[in-house]
Scaffold this active site. Structure first.
Site, PDB file in Angstrom:
ATOM      1  N   ASP A  87       0.811  -1.225   0.000  1.00  0.00           N
ATOM      2  CA  ASP A  87       0.000   0.000   0.000  1.00  0.00           C
ATOM      3  C   ASP A  87       0.839   1.268   0.000  1.00  0.00           C
ATOM      4  O   ASP A  87       2.006   1.282   0.385  1.00  0.00           O
ATOM      5  CB  ASP A  87      -0.973   0.000   1.172  1.00  0.00           C
TER       6      ASP A  87
ATOM      7  N   GLU B 198      -0.310  -2.136   5.254  1.00  0.00           N
ATOM      8  CA  GLU B 198       0.699  -1.997   6.311  1.00  0.00           C
ATOM      9  C   GLU B 198       0.635  -0.621   6.945  1.00  0.00           C
ATOM     10  O   GLU B 198       0.857  -0.464   8.142  1.00  0.00           O
ATOM     11  CB  GLU B 198       2.088  -2.255   5.726  1.00  0.00           C
TER      12      GLU B 198
END
Length: 236
Positions: free
Chosen positions: A76, A143
């Site tokens: 991400d 994350e």
């Protein structure tokens, strides 16, 4: 005879990186990134599982008897505006968890992480003579908000794909080119958050001595917390 897959070349890896950097996705929105990962893994003969923990991808490669090694990368990006002026800079925007329209940028290196793990996955598939065992490559979502790993575990990561004997993670860092930092045991493998409430008392700007200004309190707190970090670093 089964065709032996070819490991990704340096230029292929650079192109993958540039594409990922130009097309970042927020936490739990990594649909395009996950699809790219899944397609590459399938081309190298991995058993590919998508949608794990939301948008996570798990690839399994069996190479005879031996331990199971899990290699992990996060996917991400962050809600930040890129101002690098690179030819492949991100101009993407997305809707965040609070419904806000935000710019999106890979500002924490997850585009590099995905690229590196794809490179490792391709090489391990192309040359299986140097090891024996089971390889589990995990591309983790979210994350940045501290939820992706938990989501994958709760979605049965280990129950569905087996418990690894070793887990190897990675993170880019400002180091000398050609140097790799390795730390045994747990490293950068947890996150914590806390909320601090400042209780103050307002008043007129001409009489700050009669107030208990929460902005000043918060400013002192930030400075003192940062001083703790600096003091810790100096002791190393």
């Amino acid at each position: 005879m089964t065709d032996v897959p070819q490991a990704l070349s340096g230029e292929q890896l650079a192109e993958i990186y540039r594409d990922l950097h130009a097309n970042p996705e927020l936490s739990f929105q990594e649909v395009r990134t996950a699809a790219i990962v899944a397609d590459w893994l399938k081309s190298w003969g991995y058993d590919v599982n998508t949608g794990v923990g939301g948008t996570g991808v798990v690839g399994i490669l069996d190479n005879g008897p031996g331990p199971t090694a899990l290699l992990r990368a996060d996917m991400d990006a962050l809600p930040l505006l890129e101002k690098t002026e690179l030819s492949y800079a991100s101009s993407e925007r997305a809707t965040d968890r609070d419904g806000h329209d935000v710019p999106v940028m890979h500002a924490c290196g997850h585009d590099v992480h995905v690229t590196c793990l794809l490179g490792a996955a391709s090489r391990l598939a192309a040359d299986r003579s140097g090891y024996s065992g089971r390889l589990m490559v995990v591309f983790q979502p979210a994350e940045e908000i501290g939820s992706g790993a938990k989501a994958m575990v709760e979605d049965g990561l280990y129950e569905r794909f087996g418990t690894p004997d070793v887990v190897l993670g990675q993170h880019v860092a400002p180091m000398v080119a050609g140097v790799v930092g390795i730390h045994g045991g747990t490293a950068m493998a947890a996150s914590d958050s806390l909320t601090i409430t400042m209780h103050g008392r307002g008043g007129h700007g001409s009489r700050p001595e009669s107030t208990v200004d929460p902005i000043v309190m918060a400013s002192h707190t930030v400075l003192r917390l940062q001083t703790i970090v600096l003091a810790r670093d100096r002791r190393r």
